[in-house]
Design an enzyme around this catalytic site. Structure first.
Site, PDB file in Angstrom:
ATOM      1  N   TYR A 129       4.677   5.250  15.039  1.00  0.00           N
ATOM      2  CA  TYR A 129       3.329   4.683  14.873  1.00  0.00           C
ATOM      3  C   TYR A 129       2.277   5.712  15.309  1.00  0.00           C
ATOM      4  O   TYR A 129       1.294   5.948  14.608  1.00  0.00           O
ATOM      5  CB  TYR A 129       3.222   3.414  15.716  1.00  0.00           C
ATOM      6  CG  TYR A 129       1.889   2.701  15.634  1.00  0.00           C
ATOM      7  CD1 TYR A 129       1.537   1.938  14.523  1.00  0.00           C
ATOM      8  CD2 TYR A 129       0.964   2.789  16.684  1.00  0.00           C
ATOM      9  CE1 TYR A 129       0.322   1.273  14.466  1.00  0.00           C
ATOM     10  CE2 TYR A 129      -0.251   2.131  16.627  1.00  0.00           C
ATOM     11  CZ  TYR A 129      -0.570   1.366  15.516  1.00  0.00           C
ATOM     12  OH  TYR A 129      -1.783   0.710  15.451  1.00  0.00           O
ATOM     13  N   ALA A 130       2.512   6.343  16.483  1.00  0.00           N
ATOM     14  CA  ALA A 130       1.558   7.336  16.985  1.00  0.00           C
ATOM     15  C   ALA A 130       1.419   8.486  15.985  1.00  0.00           C
ATOM     16  O   ALA A 130       0.302   8.944  15.699  1.00  0.00           O
ATOM     17  CB  ALA A 130       2.022   7.855  18.344  1.00  0.00           C
ATOM     18  N   ALA A 131       2.552   8.940  15.432  1.00  0.00           N
ATOM     19  CA  ALA A 131       2.499  10.048  14.470  1.00  0.00           C
ATOM     20  C   ALA A 131       1.757   9.626  13.205  1.00  0.00           C
ATOM     21  O   ALA A 131       0.972  10.386  12.637  1.00  0.00           O
ATOM     22  CB  ALA A 131       3.920  10.496  14.126  1.00  0.00           C
ATOM     23  N   SER A 132       1.983   8.373  12.777  1.00  0.00           N
ATOM     24  CA  SER A 132       1.295   7.911  11.558  1.00  0.00           C
ATOM     25  C   SER A 132      -0.210   7.821  11.792  1.00  0.00           C
ATOM     26  O   SER A 132      -1.011   8.188  10.942  1.00  0.00           O
ATOM     27  CB  SER A 132       1.853   6.554  11.101  1.00  0.00           C
ATOM     28  OG  SER A 132       1.440   5.495  11.954  1.00  0.00           O
ATOM     29  N   LYS A 133      -0.610   7.349  12.979  1.00  0.00           N
ATOM     30  CA  LYS A 133      -2.045   7.205  13.263  1.00  0.00           C
ATOM     31  C   LYS A 133      -2.686   8.577  13.523  1.00  0.00           C
ATOM     32  O   LYS A 133      -3.835   8.800  13.174  1.00  0.00           O
ATOM     33  CB  LYS A 133      -2.257   6.262  14.456  1.00  0.00           C
ATOM     34  CG  LYS A 133      -1.845   4.818  14.151  1.00  0.00           C
ATOM     35  CD  LYS A 133      -2.763   4.186  13.107  1.00  0.00           C
ATOM     36  CE  LYS A 133      -2.271   2.836  12.631  1.00  0.00           C
ATOM     37  NZ  LYS A 133      -3.166   2.186  11.673  1.00  0.00           N
ATOM     38  N   SER A 193      -5.892   4.582  15.721  1.00  0.00           N
ATOM     39  CA  SER A 193      -5.420   4.005  16.998  1.00  0.00           C
ATOM     40  C   SER A 193      -5.485   5.063  18.094  1.00  0.00           C
ATOM     41  O   SER A 193      -5.277   6.262  17.827  1.00  0.00           O
ATOM     42  CB  SER A 193      -3.974   3.533  16.839  1.00  0.00           C
ATOM     43  OG  SER A 193      -3.415   3.243  18.108  1.00  0.00           O
ATOM     44  N   VAL A 252       0.808  -1.225   0.000  1.00  0.00           N
ATOM     45  CA  VAL A 252       0.000   0.000   0.000  1.00  0.00           C
ATOM     46  C   VAL A 252       0.842   1.277   0.000  1.00  0.00           C
ATOM     47  O   VAL A 252       0.323   2.361  -0.275  1.00  0.00           O
ATOM     48  CB  VAL A 252      -0.996   0.043   1.190  1.00  0.00           C
ATOM     49  CG1 VAL A 252      -2.023  -1.059   1.106  1.00  0.00           C
ATOM     50  CG2 VAL A 252      -0.277   0.020   2.534  1.00  0.00           C
TER      51      VAL A 252
HETATM   52  N1  LIG Z   1      -4.210  -4.954  17.026  1.00  0.00           N
HETATM   53  C1  LIG Z   1      -4.360  -3.834  17.726  1.00  0.00           C
HETATM   54  O1  LIG Z   1      -4.328  -3.830  18.968  1.00  0.00           O
HETATM   55  C2  LIG Z   1      -4.612  -2.533  16.998  1.00  0.00           C
HETATM   56  C3  LIG Z   1      -4.912  -1.397  17.774  1.00  0.00           C
HETATM   57  C4  LIG Z   1      -5.144  -0.190  17.117  1.00  0.00           C
HETATM   58  C5  LIG Z   1      -5.067  -0.117  15.737  1.00  0.00           C
HETATM   59  N2  LIG Z   1      -4.769  -1.227  15.015  1.00  0.00           N
HETATM   60  C6  LIG Z   1      -4.664  -1.098  13.554  1.00  0.00           C
HETATM   61  O2  LIG Z   1      -5.490  -2.050  12.921  1.00  0.00           O
HETATM   62  C7  LIG Z   1      -4.926  -2.401  11.661  1.00  0.00           C
HETATM   63  C8  LIG Z   1      -4.863  -3.924  11.537  1.00  0.00           C
HETATM   64  O3  LIG Z   1      -3.970  -4.403  12.533  1.00  0.00           O
HETATM   65  P1  LIG Z   1      -3.865  -5.923  12.995  1.00  0.00           P
HETATM   66  O4  LIG Z   1      -3.657  -5.865  14.452  1.00  0.00           O
HETATM   67  O5  LIG Z   1      -4.963  -6.707  12.419  1.00  0.00           O
HETATM   68  O6  LIG Z   1      -2.443  -6.301  12.331  1.00  0.00           O
HETATM   69  P2  LIG Z   1      -1.902  -7.607  11.581  1.00  0.00           P
HETATM   70  O7  LIG Z   1      -0.431  -7.505  11.581  1.00  0.00           O
HETATM   71  O8  LIG Z   1      -2.535  -8.820  12.139  1.00  0.00           O
HETATM   72  O9  LIG Z   1      -2.448  -7.373  10.076  1.00  0.00           O
HETATM   73  C9  LIG Z   1      -1.951  -6.330   9.286  1.00  0.00           C
HETATM   74  C10 LIG Z   1      -1.912  -6.801   7.837  1.00  0.00           C
HETATM   75  O10 LIG Z   1      -1.444  -5.695   7.047  1.00  0.00           O
HETATM   76  C11 LIG Z   1      -0.564  -6.221   6.055  1.00  0.00           C
HETATM   77  N3  LIG Z   1       0.368  -5.168   5.621  1.00  0.00           N
HETATM   78  C12 LIG Z   1       1.332  -4.580   6.367  1.00  0.00           C
HETATM   79  N4  LIG Z   1       2.008  -3.705   5.612  1.00  0.00           N
HETATM   80  C13 LIG Z   1       1.461  -3.747   4.371  1.00  0.00           C
HETATM   81  C14 LIG Z   1       1.737  -3.066   3.150  1.00  0.00           C
HETATM   82  N5  LIG Z   1       2.740  -2.175   3.061  1.00  0.00           N
HETATM   83  N6  LIG Z   1       0.973  -3.324   2.076  1.00  0.00           N
HETATM   84  C15 LIG Z   1      -0.039  -4.244   2.145  1.00  0.00           C
HETATM   85  N7  LIG Z   1      -0.330  -4.932   3.267  1.00  0.00           N
HETATM   86  C16 LIG Z   1       0.416  -4.685   4.373  1.00  0.00           C
HETATM   87  C17 LIG Z   1       0.172  -7.372   6.745  1.00  0.00           C
HETATM   88  O11 LIG Z   1       0.733  -8.275   5.807  1.00  0.00           O
HETATM   89  C18 LIG Z   1      -0.944  -7.974   7.583  1.00  0.00           C
HETATM   90  O12 LIG Z   1      -1.599  -9.007   6.868  1.00  0.00           O
HETATM   91  C19 LIG Z   1      -3.553  -1.726  11.590  1.00  0.00           C
HETATM   92  O13 LIG Z   1      -3.651  -0.530  10.845  1.00  0.00           O
HETATM   93  C20 LIG Z   1      -3.270  -1.390  13.038  1.00  0.00           C
HETATM   94  O14 LIG Z   1      -2.432  -0.266  13.164  1.00  0.00           O
HETATM   95  C21 LIG Z   1      -4.531  -2.446  15.611  1.00  0.00           C
END
Ligand SMILES: NC(=O)c1ccc[n+]([C@@H]2O[C@H](COP(=O)([O-])OP(=O)(O)OC[C@H]3O[C@@H](n4cnc5c(N)ncnc54)[C@H](O)[C@@H]3O)[C@@H](O)[C@H]2O)c1
Length: 246
Positions: free
Chosen positions: A154-158, A141, A63
């Site tokens: 990460y915080a800055a990106s979110k 987040s 992405v």
């Molecule tokens: N798990 C948590 O506690 C939590 C909390 C707040 C926010 N989030 C956000 O939720 C979203 C999903 O997180 P998750 O916990 O399911 O993570 P995860 O690691 O289980 O899944 C993330 C998926 O994104 C894919 N990915 C990563 N970089 C990529 C790229 N450059 N291009 C295409 N695909 C890519 C990975 O291959 C993976 O399959 C994320 O944006 C994360 O920041 C998660």
């Protein structure tokens, strides 16, 4: 809440919240376009979901590569003639204490999380504004609101994604396109486990409910945000719950 017959892109579909969302949405008679850079895991999921009644397409891409994102969105639009929902869950979270963080660590996180969100929403926004309907939900987040000592990148990106959600909602409202962010709380996925290898139980103790969200629960909230029950909600960051000592 129905998403029947909607054309839906789910990024990050090979793991965690994106995967649970793909699995839930596949039971709802929607057309799914699943996106991830992890080809092996995405292929496994597609095989699992492919039944005669399911309409599932997949794209392996990064992405943070603008050209790959625009080609995918254009190909989907050409094939399905519309895009109704974007769930953007692709993202990374790697620990790096603030003063020891390298340029590469900073750039990688900003490039995938924030640039990726911009590339996707810009391209999908073109399609949705022209069709005068659609909704986008970005996984944001709590760290984007409150900061983080060991995950400043990460915080800055979110935080940037939260500002992007609000800006998109302002820009796209006149086209009847809605845009929201979901802060799912600590969710039990490889990303969260990997980011908190030794601190999982201590982190859980900060949660008012004393438990992590499951990816399936986050997927249910995404279903609500994708359907007609939330049609008049836009520009919002949906938080799921409080944490002690936030
Ligand atoms: N798990 C948590 O506690 C939590 C909390 C707040 C926010 N989030 C956000 O939720 C979203 C999903 O997180 P998750 O916990 O399911 O993570 P995860 O690691 O289980 O899944 C993330 C998926 O994104 C894919 N990915 C990563 N970089 C990529 C790229 N450059 N291009 C295409 N695909 C890519 C990975 O291959 C993976 O399959 C994320 O944006 C994360 O920041 C998660």
């Amino acid at each position: 809440m129905s998403i029947k017959d909607k054309v839906i892109i789910v990024t990050g579909a090979a793991s965690g919240i994106g995967q649970a969302t793909a699995e839930l949405f596949a039971t709802q008679d929607a057309t799914l376009i699943l996106v991830d850079r992890d080809q092996v895991k995405l292929q496994k999921l597609v095989l699992k979901l492919k039944r005669p009644t399911n309409k599932v397409t997949s794209y392996y891409l990064d992405v943070s590569h603008s050209n790959e994102v625009s080609q995918m969105v254009q190909a989907c639009h050409a094939e399905f003639e519309r895009i109704d929902v974007l769930i953007h869950a692709a993202g990374i979270c790697k620990p790096a204490p603030l003063l020891d963080m390298s340029d590469e660590q900073w750039h990688e996180t900003l490039s995938i999380n924030l640039n990726g969100a911009f590339f996707l929403t810009r391209e999908v926004g073109k399609v949705m504004s022209a069709q005068k309907s659609g909704t986008m939900i970005l996984m944001t987040s709590d760290r984007g609101l409150y900061g983080s000592a060991d995950y400043a990148h990460y915080a800055a990106s979110k935080g940037g994604m939260i500002a992007l959600v609000k800006s998109l909602a302002l820009y796209l409202g006149k086209y009847k396109v809605t845009v929201n962010g979901l802060n799912p709380g600590m969710t039990d996925t490889p990303l969260a486990r990997g980011a908190n290898p030794d601190k999982w139980d201590a982190k859980l103790a900060l949660d008012v409910l004393g438990q992590a969200t499951s990816p399936e629960e986050a997927a249910q909230t995404l279903l609500y945000l994708s359907g007609s029950a939330s049609l008049y909600t836009t520009g919002q960051i949906i938080g799921t719950r409080l944490r002690y000592g936030q």
